[in-house]
Structures are given as structure tokens and as C-alpha cells.
Design a protein around this motif. Structure first.
Motif, PDB file in Angstrom:
ATOM      1  N   ALA A 300      12.304  -5.351 -32.098  1.00 37.19           N
ATOM      2  CA  ALA A 300      11.231  -5.757 -31.100  1.00 37.19           C
ATOM      3  C   ALA A 300       9.895  -5.280 -30.183  1.00 37.19           C
ATOM      4  CB  ALA A 300      11.887  -7.389 -29.891  1.00 37.19           C
ATOM      5  N   ARG A 301      10.265  -3.683 -29.858  1.00 36.00           N
ATOM      6  CA  ARG A 301       9.756  -2.846 -28.979  1.00 36.00           C
ATOM      7  C   ARG A 301      10.379  -3.705 -27.432  1.00 36.00           C
ATOM      8  NH1 ARG A 301      10.697   1.068 -31.180  1.00 36.00           N
ATOM      9  NH2 ARG A 301       9.010   1.936 -30.518  1.00 36.00           N
ATOM     10  N   LYS A 302      11.296  -4.434 -27.576  1.00 37.74           N
ATOM     11  CA  LYS A 302      11.092  -4.193 -26.468  1.00 37.74           C
ATOM     12  C   LYS A 302      12.358  -4.723 -25.548  1.00 37.74           C
ATOM     13  CE  LYS A 302      10.252  -9.095 -24.379  1.00 37.74           C
ATOM     14  NZ  LYS A 302      10.409 -10.826 -24.379  1.00 37.74           N
ATOM     15  N   PRO A 303      12.706  -4.417 -23.868  1.00 38.65           N
ATOM     16  CA  PRO A 303      13.834  -4.117 -23.569  1.00 38.65           C
ATOM     17  C   PRO A 303      15.022  -5.123 -23.968  1.00 38.65           C
ATOM     18  CG  PRO A 303      11.863  -4.027 -21.815  1.00 38.65           C
ATOM     19  CD  PRO A 303      11.555  -4.637 -23.268  1.00 38.65           C
ATOM     20  N   LEU A 364      12.661 -11.748 -28.190  1.00 43.67           N
ATOM     21  CA  LEU A 364      11.752 -11.989 -29.305  1.00 43.67           C
ATOM     22  C   LEU A 364      10.420 -12.859 -28.663  1.00 43.67           C
ATOM     23  CD1 LEU A 364      13.896 -13.745 -32.139  1.00 43.67           C
ATOM     24  CD2 LEU A 364      13.095 -11.234 -31.922  1.00 43.67           C
ATOM     25  N   GLY A 367       7.708 -10.495 -28.449  1.00 46.42           N
ATOM     26  CA  GLY A 367       7.558  -8.763 -28.935  1.00 46.42           C
ATOM     27  C   GLY A 367       6.736  -8.341 -29.561  1.00 46.42           C
ATOM     28  N   ASN A 368       7.202  -7.489 -30.412  1.00 47.72           N
ATOM     29  CA  ASN A 368       6.289  -6.773 -31.260  1.00 47.72           C
ATOM     30  C   ASN A 368       6.811  -6.476 -32.573  1.00 47.72           C
ATOM     31  OD1 ASN A 368       3.795  -6.228 -32.533  1.00 47.72           O
ATOM     32  ND2 ASN A 368       3.348  -4.249 -31.287  1.00 47.72           N
ATOM     33  N   LEU A 369       7.273  -7.376 -32.725  1.00 47.14           N
ATOM     34  CA  LEU A 369       8.256  -7.500 -34.323  1.00 47.14           C
ATOM     35  C   LEU A 369       8.047  -6.335 -34.955  1.00 47.14           C
ATOM     36  CD1 LEU A 369      10.183 -11.398 -33.544  1.00 47.14           C
ATOM     37  CD2 LEU A 369       9.909  -9.065 -32.206  1.00 47.14           C
ATOM     38  N   ARG A 370       9.294  -5.556 -35.204  1.00 45.69           N
ATOM     39  CA  ARG A 370       8.530  -4.706 -36.212  1.00 45.69           C
ATOM     40  C   ARG A 370       9.968  -4.996 -37.224  1.00 45.69           C
ATOM     41  NH1 ARG A 370       9.608   1.597 -34.780  1.00 45.69           N
ATOM     42  NH2 ARG A 370      11.428   0.538 -34.951  1.00 45.69           N
TER      43      ARG A 370
END
Lengths: 586, 341
Positions: A300-303, A364, A367-370
Motif C-alpha cells: 500500500a506504500r503506507k504505514p 488501504l 494508499g498507492n496500492l501495488r
């Protein structure tokens, strides 16, 4: 430790009697996968029987021999298959295969240690597991058939060879195998606890541990406290079976003979069994939740949202897991007041579970979900964790449990919340850490294909089972055709079996992707997922001692993804705090 | 031969799948740079699939609820069963709401926030207010469910002693059930498996006066609208007496006596007239006639619901609920233990 790094190795010390945690982790994984194949094939066989009872299946006779005369499964074999399927899936795949693999791989790598506290004990842990697996598989071939009293092996059924063929030699082997398994599990867990407590690298405080490690650590503690109780339950059962004791037996007449046993209680066994059995659910589930926390945050590139709440809920779940075992026994005739207490404690677990679910969903948010295959399996895990967890509110409520206890409603519940969530966690872990394990990559497209077929089939198999349970269909019935009131359920059973077969076959895609790419896959780069945790700072080629030079030093928590003011969208734990961060305290 | 062919086909099938997969893999590799990196296009596709899955999932859920409504058990035929059904409805309501809120959030966010190289995620560690909210709400809802659940449980399991219930023993053995009525004294005589001999299949004590008028039967008859206390005994292994229509279940444990008290509220005849049951029986009979089986008539059942051996699936007993007069007449016709000796 340094000396070991240059230690000369031969084939046997490197691949077989290895003391290196990374190799042991692969050994656990591959043994778990092999056991998983056996467990899934068993489930397909009994799904054939349930959907098309009395149909003649040549394959059945080919695989089961005298247990499927003319290709129709024998009722005793049906019970044996559900028993061994349960045992294999719960213990060999989702305990040893999941926890054994990822605790071994990730604990030293993510805390910055050269290896486990004791490499030798770690090796023993695997080999006890191996012997246990061999004995369990061997039990399939004994004359009287494998254990068949259900995976919980309640006495007196499991104690009396006269009561069913499966309670003969097969049951003895089951108990011996489980004894080895418990030893393996304890050796592993002690090692994990000691390693996490003592071998964290400089700067790696407990509050900077990745959630994977928290999950493995707490899982190990639960295991150490609960497995010995199963050991004593098994030991007493062995005594009742072979030494004529009466721990679990009293006033019994079986096969026309009155037994001399008096004064024992079969319910005692259930208390001992479920004192492990319930925490076991969390031994299976917590590592999967740990893995998904890591995978979701990274992709998610997020904590991860609410790190402290996540740790707190792991601890709360672990504590509560020890005081809820009675909810498996609401209808054994135990004191109704005790039932009330267990209902209360059981329903409390919903609170930390809800916190975890909401925290995943909020991670989520924005986020910038991969959406890698590992990420998809983690999202799938959150979905099944919620769906299956919710029906726990029904089953944990003693008044409601009266009517659905031991029906397919229970089968649906625990397969979704524990089976599917944990197996999705296992798949997520394999897809995510495959580059770390084998230095190569798995094929993405096949991963997507595997996920979608598996995910849809998994729900297709287990969601309809709620309705079977609400129709009152008991579990462990060889066929539902003996009772006409269930005749309208056959169509649902056929649908379930189609999904089961399709889902089972889809695993071939995974097996191919796994084994082929372990040997021939494209070489992986050092940090393929731009992750923060320490394992991605080790070289791609495995070396003894993990880091070639000094151990890394940790300066921050593992979840600095997309931190404002940073150039990259990830900041590895080894990066020192910037001046600005020091000022603001973040 | 047939078997060999079957295995051959299976093996070939698996080889075919593996080869197809292989082609897939090689073509991916030929195409170029790093086929395993997740591109924005992948995120779009997978995000969309996750959203589609959500609609499929909710649609399938609605379909199941609609088309399988007829297979689930009809309304309870006992006094406490009605309370359990109300608790069930409320609990189900709560979990369905939670299900319908969380799943769309999960899959919706997965779609909405699918990755793109142009964007960056929002850094957000925690939010105490939000967390307090979703700890508090479940806690409050649960407090309600727990209170309601425990009240129902306690009322079910602790019936009033002044009820003066009819006492009946239900006896399980591999692989059948028997019922024992206590006779005119409403007191079951002493029994133990050690006393089993010949026709005395339940091990009744010949020297106990109260056992002489006991009556052992193969079908469980119960009078309607009268509390009945079932006492359970098992001969060999654990069995479980499950009577789904009454919302009754209790294990029969060797060496221990267990019990369950309840009050049937509908006779078998009344239940056969119930619209839900009529519908269900009609469905079943359509399926049965297609298979050339005899038509089925509704009966209450007592099913074994604890794994007990090879014929576990076929261990059940018919339960007949009738009016007090019909019941008395039936019981009158049964032989007492003394008469069978």
C-alpha cells in the motif's frame, strides 16, 4: 558465529542436516507443501463421495484399494479421510508449514541476527517434524486403516479398537506422530522466543519490530504454553489404549463386551484437547495476520495503520485464546454457568479482531496500492478473516451454538476464518518472500491466475456450507442420503464439489510456478518490493551469518512508507533519522 | 483397465495444464524486460477485478439467500426454540450489517486506491479518535449481544424445577437410539451397562422397583405443550442427540448422565401443515420422484451428531409429537420392562 561463515560445507550439512535458518525454513515449506498436496487430494476424494454418493469412481479404487470396493468409498475410509485431512491441514500445513517456514526465515533476517539462538535445536525441530510427517503418512498404509475418530480424536471412540477399525494401529501411529510433532513445535517455539528476546540488532527495540515478528513471537509463546497440555492429553490416551488405565473411560460396553474401566471421564480429554485446540487456532492465524500486515503495508506504500493497536490486539487475542476453550464444549453437558463464562470471554475476542480488520482496511485508504499476487492474497485474507470471524459471533454464543454445533455451519466458519485466512497468508508469504528464499522471482501472471481461481473457488466451497448448517446437516456424515429431510441439499453439495475440484486443480498452477521458478526463475534484485525491513539488506545469494560484514543498525520503525519530505516512497530501517525527523520526534 | 485409463487421463490432463502454463511463462519472458514488475496497467486490471469480485460476491450472496431459503430449518417447534430463533435473527442481522459494511470498504478501497506511478500514498500512522470509535462500537454492540445471549442461554438451560416435566431417557449405542419412559412413577429405574443381558438391552436393574414399570421403545413419542426432561446415556462411545427442529442438542457421554429440558409446541401433524414445511417437503419430493424414490413425509428427527463410527451417518430415531391423549394411548400400548422379562 563469524567463524561459521567460512565453515566448509558438503551436500549433507548444507541441504539435509542444515543448521542455517534459511535452509531450515525451505525444508519446512517444502515438507508443508507436500503434506498440503496429500491433504487436498483427500478432501477431493471425500467431496466426490459427498456430491455423488454410491457412484463408482475407478480413481477411488485405484487410490484406496480395499477401502473403496468397486470404486465406492467405505464409510470407515470416509471418516479416516476427514480425520487425516484435518490433522494434516491444521498441524502439518498451517502450523509447521506456515509458522515453521516464516518464523525461521524472517525472525533472524528481520531482527538483524546472524541465525537462530540455537541452530542445532532448530535443525532438531525440523527433523522431529519430518519424522512426525513420515509416521503420519505411514499410518495411511496400515491394515486397519489410519485414525478415523475426527481430527480431535475424542475418546472413547479413539481409545477403543473395537469401536472402529481406525482406532487400531492407525490411532497409535497418530498419537506417536503427534508426540513427535509437539516436540518439534516446542523446540522451534523456544528458539523463536529466545532469538527475538536476545538477538535483536542495535536499535531494534521491541516497538520497532515488524508486525510479522510480533506475530511469530506471540505465536511461539502460545505454543509453548499450550502444546504441552496436548502432549499430556495424548499420553493419557495412550495409557488408556495400551496400559488399561481409565483416565477417559468409564462404564462402557462395546462390541458385546463390558469393559472393566471405571471412573474416568471422556469430557476430561476434551478439556485438555481444547486447552491446546483453541489457542492452536491462533497459532495458525496470527502468523498469517503478521505476514499480511507486512505485505499490505509494503504494497500500500503506507504505514500499517495503528501499529500499537495492532500489537495490542495480538496480545489481547493471545491472552483471550487461553480462556475460551469451553466454547467447543457447550453441549457436552457441562455446567451451564461455565457455558456463560465461556460465551462471555469468547465474544470478547471480537473486539481486538474488529480492531485488526478496521486497521487493515484503513491502511488501504489513500494508499498507492501495488496489486502484486502477494497483495491480492492479503486482501483476500482480510476478506475471509471478516466473513469467517463474523459467524464466530453465532457459534461463540452458547444459546445459538445449541442448534448449529457440529453442523456444516461450523465447518464453514472455521474453514473460512482459519483455513482460508491462514492458507492465503501462506500464499502471500510465499509470493512476497520467494525472492528472498530462492533469489529468484515467481511469475506474476500465473500468480494472478492462481489467486483468482483459488479465491473464487474457496468462497464457492465454504460459503454455501453455512446454508447446509442452517438446514441442520451434521458434519462428518458419510452421506446425507440416509435421512430424507436432507435430500434437497444434494444439489448444494454438488455445487460445492465442483468448486472444490476446480480449486484443487488450480493449485497445479501454483506448484508449477513455485518449483519451476525456484530453479529456473528470473534472478531477483536485492529489494524487489522497495521494502523497509532488514531482510532486504542481505545479499541475494544466501550466506551463513546473513550479512557479510557488520550487522546492520536500526534507526527507525519499519513502516516509513511515503513519508513526507523523503525523496523515495520508502525509508529502510537502516537509514538514520534526518535532522528534521529528530526535531519533530518522528 | 478402466482404472488405468482413468489415471492416464488424469495424468495427461495435469501434463496439459503444466504445458499450457509453461507456454504462458515462456511467452511472458520473450515479451521482455521485467514481466514480473507490477505495472500501472496491472494495478488497473487487478483493481477492477477486485471491484467486480465485490459485485459478484454480493450478488452470489443475495442469490443464495433467495434460492436456498427453502432448505433451511423451519421455525422452532419448541418453547425455548422460539427464543433462540429471535436471538439468531438479531445476531444474524448484526453480522450481515457488519459484512455488508466491511466487504465493500475492503474491495472498494482496493479499487479506488489502486497504484499509479503518478501518485503517492498519504502518510498516516494512526488516529486515536477513529480507533476509539471502532473499538467502542463493536464493544457496545457485543455487550448487548452477550447480555441477550446469556439470558437466553440461562433460561434454556435452567428450567424451573416446578415444571414437573415428563422424564424420558434417550439411550445411544452403535448405531441406534432407544427411548425409555419412566412409567407410572415418573421415575427412571437404575441402569448400568454392566447389567446388560439378553432382552435387557439397556442394562436396567431388575432389583430396582422403579425400573419394573419403565418402558423401552424405538421411537421417541412426546406430548405437545408439556415440559419434557430428556436424560441421556451412552453405551459405548460419545453420541450426541441433535433434534434440529426443537433447537435441542446434548451429548450422550459414557459414564456420565446429561440432560436437556424443553417443551414441544407443535405436534407432528401440525408441523406437516406448516407452509414452510409443506414447501420444503414439496421440493424434496420433486427431487425424490425424479430419482424414482418413495415420497417423503415430514417427521421430527433425532440425529446422532457426534462422530461415533462407520454408521454414524445413519444413526437416528423418529420423534413423534402428539396430543396428550394420543400420547397416553400410545404409551399404554407399550410393554413395561417387567412384562418383557
Amino acid at each position: 558465529m563469524e567463524a561459521h561463515a567460512h565453515h566448509k560445507e558438503n551436500f549433507i550439512t548444507k541441504y539435509i542436516f542444515s543448521t542455517d535458518h534459511k535452509m531450515i525454513s525451505k525444508q519446512f515449506l517444502i515438507t508443508g507443501v507436500v503434506m498440503g498436496i496429500v491433504g487436498v487430494i483427500m478432501s477431493l476424494l471425500f467431496r466426490l463421495q459427498l456430491a455423488w454418493p454410491n457412484q463408482e469412481w475407478p480413481i477411488m479404487e485405484a487410490l484406496l484399494g480395499k477401502w473403496a470396493p468397486d470404486g465406492v468409498m467405505d464409510p470407515n475410509m470416509y471418516l479416516a479421510l476427514v480425520t487425516i485431512h484435518g490433522t494434516i491441514m491444521v498441524f502439518f500445513v498451517l502450523t509447521a508449514g506456515l509458522s515453521g517456514t516464516f518464523s525461521n526465515l524472517l525472525i533472524p533476517l528481520q531482527i538483524g541476527a546472524r541465525d537462530m539462538a540455537s541452530g542445532f535445536i532448530n535443525m532438531l525441530s525440523y527433523w522431529f517434524f519430518f519424522v512426525s510427517s513420515v509416521i503420519m503418512l505411514a499410518s495411511l498404509f496400515v491394515e486397519s486403516g489410519p485414525a478415523a475418530a475426527g481430527w480431535t480424536v475424542y475418546p472413547p471412540l479413539s481409545a477403543l479398537p473395537e469401536a472402529m477399525p481406525g482406532s487400531g494401529m492407525g490411532m497409535t501411529l497418530w498419537l506417536v506422530s503427534m508426540t513427535f510433532f509437539i516436540v518439534s513445535s516446542l523446540l522451534g517455539a523456544l528458539n523463536y522466543i529466545v532469538t527475538v528476546l536476545n538477538l535483536r540488532t542495535k536499535g531494534m527495540s521491541m516497538t520497532r519490530l515488524p508486525l510479522t515478528i510480533w506475530a511469530f513471537f506471540v505465536t511461539a509463546i502460545i505454543g509453548v504454553l499450550s502444546f504441552p497440555v496436548l502432549f499430556s492429553a495424548a499420553l493419557l490416551l495412550l495409557f488408556d489404549r495400551s496400559l488399561g488405565t481409565s483416565f477417559y473411560l468409564s462404564d462402557i460396553m462395546v462390541a458385546g463386551e463390558v469393559l472393566q474401566n471405571q471412573g474416568g471421564s471422556p469430557v476430561l480429554y476434551q478439556h485438555l484437547f481444547w486447552f491446546l485446540g483453541h489457542p492452536e487456532v491462533y497459532i495458525i492465524l496470527l502468523p498469517a495476520l503478521g505476514i499480511s500486515s507486512e505485505v499490505i503495508s509494503t504494497n500500500a506504500r503506507k504505514p500499517i495503520f495503528g501499529y500499537r493497536a495492532m500489537v495490542g490486539s495480538i496480545l489481547a487475542i493471545a491472552f483471550l485464546s487461553f480462556i475460551v476453550w469451553g466454547h467447543h464444549m457447550f453441549v457436552t453437558g457441562m455446567n451451564p454457568f461455565l457455558g456463560s463464562v465461556f460465551t462471555f470471554t469468547t465474544l470478547l475476542i471480537a473486539i481486538p479482531s474488529a480492531v485488526k480488520a478496521f486497521n487493515y482496511i484503513t491502511t488501504l485508504w489513500k494508499g498507492n496500492l501495488r496489486l502484486t499476487p502477494a497483495m491480492l492474497f492479503s486482501i483476500g485474507l482480510v476478506s475471509t478473516f471478516i466473513t469467517g470471524g463474523l459467524t464466530g459471533l453465532i457459534l461463540g454464543d452458547s444459546a445459538l451454538d445449541i442448534n448449529v454445533h457440529d453442523t456444516y455451519f461450523v465447518v464453514a466458519h472455521f474453514h473460512i476464518v482459519m483455513g482460508l485466512s491462514a492458507i492465503f497468508g501462506l500464499f502471500a508469504g510465499v509470493y512476497h518472500w520467494f525472492p528472498k528464499m530462492f533469489g529468484r522471482k515467481m511469475n506474476k501472471t500465473l500468480g494472478y491466475l492462481h489467486f483468482w481461481v483459488t479465491f473464487i473457488c474457496a468462497y464457492g466451497v465454504f460459503f454455501p456450507m453455512h446454508f447446509l448448517g442452517m438446514a441442520g446437516l451434521p458434519r462428518r456424515y458419510y452421506t446425507n442420503t440416509a435421512v430424507p429431510m436432507f435430500d434437497d441439499l444434494t444439489n448444494i453439495n454438488v455445487l460445492i464439489s465442483y468448486f472444490a475440484i476446480l480449486g484443487g486443480v488450480a493449485q497445479v498452477v501454483f506448484l508449477w510456478n513455485f518449483f519451476y521458478n525456484a530453479v529456473r526463475g528470473r534472478k531477483a534484485e536485492q529489494n524487489p518490493w522497495q521494502s523497509n525491513t532488514l531482510e532486504w539488506t542481505t545479499p541475494v545469494e544466501h550466506i551463513h551469518g546473513n550479512w557479510p560484514g557488520e550487522l546492520p543498525e536500526v534507526h527507525r520503525w519499519p513502516y516509513d512508507y511515503s513519508k513526507p519530505g523523503m525523496e523515495e516512497d520508502f525509508v529502510p530501517q537502516t537509514v538514520p533519522l534526518t535532522e528534521k525527523e529528530m526535531q519533530t520526534g518522528h | 483397465m478402466e482404472t488405468l485409463l482413468f489415471i492416464l487421463v488424469g495424468v495427461l490432463g495435469i501434463i496439459a495444464i503444466v504445458q499450457a502454463v509453461r507456454v504462458f511463462e515462456i511467452s511472458a519472458r520473450v515479451k521482455g524486460d521485467d514481466e514480473n514488475k507490477v505495472s500501472d496497467k496491472d494495478n488497473r486490471t487487478q483493481g477492477l477485478l477486485l471491484l467486480l469480485f465485490l459485485f459478484f460476491f454480493l450478488g452470489a450472496f443475495a442469490w443464495m439467500v433467495y434460492s436456498w431459503d427453502s432448505v433451511i430449518l423451519p421455525k422452532a417447534a419448541s418453547l425455548h426454540g422460539a427464543d433462540i430463533d429471535s436471538l439468531w435473527a438479531i445476531s444474524m442481522g448484526v453480522i450481515i450489517v457488519a459484512f455488508l459494511v466491511t466487504q465493500p470498504l475492503l474491495f472498494g478501497f482496493s479499487f479506488l486506491f489502486r497504484g499509479s506511478k503518478k501518485r503517492r500514498a498519504v502518510y498516516m500512522e494512526h488516529n486515536n479518535k477513529l480507533e476509539l470509535f471502532w473499538t467502542g462500537v463493536p464493544a457496545v454492540v457485543l455487550a448487548g449481544l452477550i447480555l441477550y445471549g446469556l439470558t437466553t442461554w440461562s433460561e434454556t438451560m435452567n428450567p424451573s424445577p416446578e415444571d414437573e416435566p415428563l422424564v424420558v431417557e434417550v439411550y445411544g449405542y452403535q448405531f441406534n437410539w432407544k427411548a425409555r419412559y419412566s412409567g407410572t412413577d415418573n421415575k427412571l429405574g437404575y441402569a448400568n451397562v454392566r447389567l446388560i443381558e439378553g432382552v435387557n438391552q439397556l442394562g436396567l436393574d431388575v432389583n430396582d422397583v422403579s425400573s419394573l414399570d419403565d418402558k423401552v421403545t424405538n421411537v421417541l413419542h412426546l406430548p405437545v405443550d408439556r415440559p419434557v426432561m430428556l436424560k441421556f446415556r451412552a453405551q459405548d462411545v460419545i453420541h450426541s442427540a441433535y433434534m434440529p427442529h426443537f433447537r435441542v442438542q446434548m451429548n450422550a457421554v459414557p459414564g456420565t448422565e446429561t440432560q436437556f429440558q424443553f417443551e414441544p409446541t407443535m405436534t407432528t401433524a401440525e408441523m406437516r401443515q406448516d407452509p414452510e414445511v409443506v414447501e420444503k417437503v414439496k421440493n424434496i419430493n420433486e427431487l425424490r420422484s425424479a430419482q424414482g424414490k418413495d415420497p417423503y413425509e415430514f417427521d421430527y428427527m433425532l440425529l446422532c451428531n457426534k462422530i461415533c463410527g462407520s454408521a454414524h451417518y445413519n444413526m437416528n430415531m423418529k420423534v413423534v409429537v402428539q396430543t396428550q391423549e394420543q400420547f397416553d394411548k400410545w404409551l399404554q400400548e407399550q410393554k413395561s420392562f417387567a412384562e418383557t422379562l
